[in-house]
Design an enzyme around this catalytic site. Sequence first.
Site, short mmCIF file in Angstrom:
data_model
loop_
_atom_site.label_atom_id
_atom_site.label_comp_id
_atom_site.label_asym_id
_atom_site.label_seq_id
_atom_site.Cartn_x
_atom_site.Cartn_y
_atom_site.Cartn_z
N GLU A 71 57.49 29.52 48.68
CA GLU A 71 56.76 28.26 48.52
C GLU A 71 55.28 28.62 48.46
O GLU A 71 54.66 28.93 49.47
CB GLU A 71 57.06 27.38 49.73
CG GLU A 71 56.59 25.98 49.62
CD GLU A 71 57.07 25.15 50.81
OE1 GLU A 71 56.39 25.18 51.85
OE2 GLU A 71 58.13 24.50 50.69
N GLN A 102 44.25 20.66 38.79
CA GLN A 102 44.53 21.34 37.53
C GLN A 102 45.09 22.72 37.83
O GLN A 102 44.64 23.39 38.74
CB GLN A 102 43.23 21.47 36.72
CG GLN A 102 43.36 22.18 35.39
CD GLN A 102 42.04 22.22 34.64
OE1 GLN A 102 41.40 21.19 34.46
NE2 GLN A 102 41.63 23.40 34.19
N HIS A 117 32.70 33.49 37.10
CA HIS A 117 32.63 32.09 36.66
C HIS A 117 32.55 31.15 37.85
O HIS A 117 33.05 31.44 38.93
CB HIS A 117 33.88 31.72 35.86
CG HIS A 117 34.11 32.59 34.66
ND1 HIS A 117 35.35 32.82 34.15
CD2 HIS A 117 33.24 33.27 33.87
CE1 HIS A 117 35.26 33.62 33.09
NE2 HIS A 117 33.99 33.91 32.91
N LYS A 151 39.31 27.48 44.18
CA LYS A 151 40.43 28.05 43.43
C LYS A 151 41.43 28.70 44.38
O LYS A 151 41.02 29.38 45.33
CB LYS A 151 39.94 29.12 42.45
CG LYS A 151 38.98 28.60 41.40
CD LYS A 151 38.46 29.73 40.51
CE LYS A 151 37.49 29.18 39.48
NZ LYS A 151 36.95 30.24 38.63
N HIS A 156 33.49 33.58 40.77
CA HIS A 156 34.78 34.23 40.86
C HIS A 156 35.09 35.02 39.60
O HIS A 156 34.75 34.59 38.50
CB HIS A 156 35.86 33.15 41.07
CG HIS A 156 37.24 33.70 41.00
ND1 HIS A 156 38.03 33.57 39.88
CD2 HIS A 156 37.96 34.39 41.91
CE1 HIS A 156 39.19 34.16 40.11
NE2 HIS A 156 39.16 34.68 41.32
N TYR A 195 46.31 29.91 38.66
CA TYR A 195 45.42 29.42 39.71
C TYR A 195 45.24 27.92 39.61
O TYR A 195 45.23 27.34 38.55
CB TYR A 195 44.08 30.17 39.73
CG TYR A 195 43.27 30.17 38.45
CD1 TYR A 195 42.18 29.33 38.31
CD2 TYR A 195 43.58 31.03 37.41
CE1 TYR A 195 41.41 29.34 37.16
CE2 TYR A 195 42.82 31.05 36.26
CZ TYR A 195 41.73 30.20 36.14
OH TYR A 195 40.97 30.21 35.00
N ASP A 211 29.87 24.28 33.72
CA ASP A 211 30.39 25.64 33.67
C ASP A 211 29.25 26.66 33.60
O ASP A 211 28.33 26.51 32.79
CB ASP A 211 31.29 25.79 32.44
CG ASP A 211 31.96 27.14 32.35
OD1 ASP A 211 32.39 27.66 33.40
OD2 ASP A 211 32.06 27.67 31.23
N ASP A 220 31.07 36.40 28.95
CA ASP A 220 30.88 37.25 30.13
C ASP A 220 29.91 38.39 29.85
O ASP A 220 29.12 38.76 30.70
CB ASP A 220 32.23 37.79 30.61
CG ASP A 220 33.12 36.67 31.15
OD1 ASP A 220 32.60 35.59 31.47
OD2 ASP A 220 34.34 36.89 31.24
#
Length: 184
Positions: free
Chosen positions: A29, A47, A63, A73, A120, A133, A144, A171
């Site tokens: 789980e 999401q 990010h 996250k 991250h 994730y 962003d 990046d």
Amino acid sequence: MLEVRRLGLDGVLEIVPKRHGDARGFFSETWNAERFAEAGIDLDFVQDNHSYSAAAGVLRGLHYQLPPRAQAKLLRVIRGSVLDVAVDIRRSSPTFGKWEALEISADKGNQVLVPNGFAHGFVTLVPDTEVLYKVTDTYSPGHDRSIRFDDPAIGIKWPEIAGGFQLSDKDRNAPLLGAAEVFA
């Protein structure tokens, strides 16, 4: 049942859900709001994201999204392994600019929780790696942001990968921490 381990930066956690196995395989789980709340993790995920990387050395990050669209996250690997990195980007934090890294893998079944206020990223350690994730806010292009993965002011010790890193243009061209818009 969860094993929760605090890492070196406030709020960054390794989470290892219990695996129930037999000759057929295992069941785990990976997210249960009630069980996570009992462990002090009370987040509303809205999401789910899934990334696939064909090669070792695919580097995604660093990010984050700015408030009011910041994202916590919860990341896990369902195939392969990554070195996952969180960087504190809260200017008022005593650990601003510090980073924490953790290997996350399908074999280990571990997860990492990266809270709001952290940039991250991760690099794949083996080919054919898949990462899932959950995030606490939806993607917002206007909020962003990214920071260079190799910013010397941060000094992340990325693993050496034969052939080097594969990066997106975003990046590769990200600003250094000193020039980036970050959390107060």
